[in-house]
Design a protein around this motif. Structure first.
Motif: not given
Ligand code: MTE
Ligand code: MO
Length: 434
Positions: A177-205
């Motif tokens: 389930d490694v994601l290239l994520a553009y959305s967080m809790n149904g909203k666009p990623l906030p700037r602090d959390h990687g807007f406009p795109l971030r990796a999400i590597v679940p279960g990893y540090v």
């Protein structure tokens, strides 16, 4: 000032450093909801926040580079349109979470930001699978899943030049389930959390979930960045001068738990109705037939690698006796509603609650001068302070994951110079007058 375009932040976050921004939500707010609201999600930035605004995200590009040098470039629109939309519910936890507990409890300061228990948060993430995009870029997933690729690592790079990598195995695991994520809790990623795109590597540090992602390189080598090679690693408690090449980079997280809410209730007699309390503590733990004090605890537990939390143990007498907390059914569907937890592993945290009674005899006569009734402390060693008529005990929590891994008893045993993976039993001192 490279930080002048950093976004506005929620004032209730506890700030450790402003530039770069490092902040955690206060305990009560952290534990209050299964999905951490975007504005309360902890923030861990090594540098400034790249200055990309909503209207500029059309210009963002993600470049994928294979081992043979083949390059493919994607716009955000292409990522959204070409690949199936995927959603997972996953906690991110910094390897430095609870570092301040490690320093305080062991009496040895570990290097790094003094996080309390809030360098962890939980959200639902939407995006596309990294594996789907790699396949489209010409990478042979079948070969990779058979362990036959030249590439061994997937390196991520962010716009401000932060970089990190994960083993290829995780990136191509159909259950990973490694994601290239553009959305967080149904909203666009906030700037602090990687807007406009971030990796999400679940279960990893969380250090591997690279924000402001613009470059992915498949390689035989790990990322050469200092964050991969010279930072997120652990050593023995005695090792204060370390050879970074001696230890592997932290990837999957170990099991963790913490208390985020602690409230004392009434003093009550011994003939209490234990059902009313929700726990059988009165019968099990009362060593003194006089009075006890109600206590209400809540918190989170989490393990890496997709391992679920199977049990949370609580002690009200500094570890002499234990009882089990109630695990909240955040991920279980009720009334036929679809489960709010998505993904192939248990990537989300588990919240827990406990209602108990501290028998009067368990409060030890200790010498404290704290005026607060409840002192939120992780101290393992009582400090000698002047007697003010207060009696104290330590309440503890520890969790067990589905591989039956559990947490170490003391921070001293896992102390390391960088203060990573502070997962010892979370111990809080509770004092009461009289
Ligand atoms: N990605 C970039 N580009 N820059 C960073 O500083 N910090 C990492 C990771 N990804 C970081 C990054 C670390 S150490 C953590 S703990 C998480 O992002 C924090 O993610 P958050 O700020 O969304 O909570
Ligand atoms: Mo981190």
């Amino acid at each position: 000032d490279p930080f002048e375009h950093d976004p506005e932040r929620d004032p209730s976050l506890i700030t450790h450093t402003a530039k770069p921004r490092n902040a955690e939500p206060p305990g009560e707010a952290l534990g209050a909801r299964f999905l951490t609201p975007n504005e309360l999600f902890y923030v861990r930035n090594h540098m400034w926040v790249p200055n990309i605004r909503d209207h500029e995200s059309d210009n963002h590009r993600l470049t994928i580079e294979l081992v043979d040098g083949t390059v493919k470039v994607y716009t955000l629109e292409e990522l959204r349109e070409k690949f199936p939309k995927r959603k997972i519910t996953a906690a991110l936890q910094c390897s430095g979470n609870r570092r301040s507990h490690m320093s305080e409890a062991s009496g040895r300061k570990a290097n790094g930001l003094p996080w309390s228990a809030g360098a962890i948060s939980n959200a639902s993430w939407e995006g596309v699978y990294l594996a789907d995009v790699l396949a489209d870029a010409g990478f042979d997933l079948t070969e990779a899943r058979n362990g036959l690729s030249e590439a061994q690592h997937v390196q991520f790079m962010g716009l401000e030049a932060y970089g990190a990598s994960i083993p290829l195995r995780k990136a191509v695991d159909p259950f990973g389930d490694v994601l290239l994520a553009y959305s967080m809790n149904g909203k666009p990623l906030p700037r602090d959390h990687g807007f406009p795109l971030r990796a999400i590597v679940p279960g990893y540090v969380a250090a591997r979930s690279v924000k402001w992602l613009n470059h992915i390189t498949l390689s035989e080598e790990e990322s050469a960045s200092q964050w991969q090679r010279k930072d997120y690693k652990c050593f023995g408690p005695n090792q204060t001068r370390v050879d970074w090449d001696d230890a592997p980079a932290i990837q999957e997280m170990p099991v963790q738990s913490a208390i985020t809410g602690l409230r004392l209730g009434k003093w009550i007699g011994s003939k209490i109705d234990s059902h009313a309390l929700g726990n059988d503590v009165a019968g099990k733990q009362s060593r003194d037939d006089s009075l006890g004090r109600e206590i209400y605890l809540s918190g989170y537990a989490f393990s890496g690698g997709g391992r679920s939390i199977i049990r949370v143990d609580v002690s009200l007498d500094d570890g002499l006796s234990w009882d089990q907390a109630i695990l909240l059914p955040d991920c279980v569907s009720n009334n036929g509603e679809p489960s709010p937890c998505q993904g192939h592993g248990t990537w989300a945290w588990k919240r827990w609650q406990y209602a108990g009674l501290i028998p009067a005899a368990i409060f030890k006569e200790k010498l404290y001068n704290e005026s607060a009734l409840v002192k939120a402390s992780s101290n393992e060693h009582h400090q000698n302070k002047a007697w003010t008529g207060q009696r104290c005990t330590n309440v503890l929590v520890k969790a067990v994951d589905d591989a039956y891994n559990t947490q170490p008893e003391s921070h001293a045993a896992t102390w390391n110079i960088r203060g990573n993976l502070a997962t010892a039993w979370h111990r809080m001192q509770v004092c009461t007058a009289g």
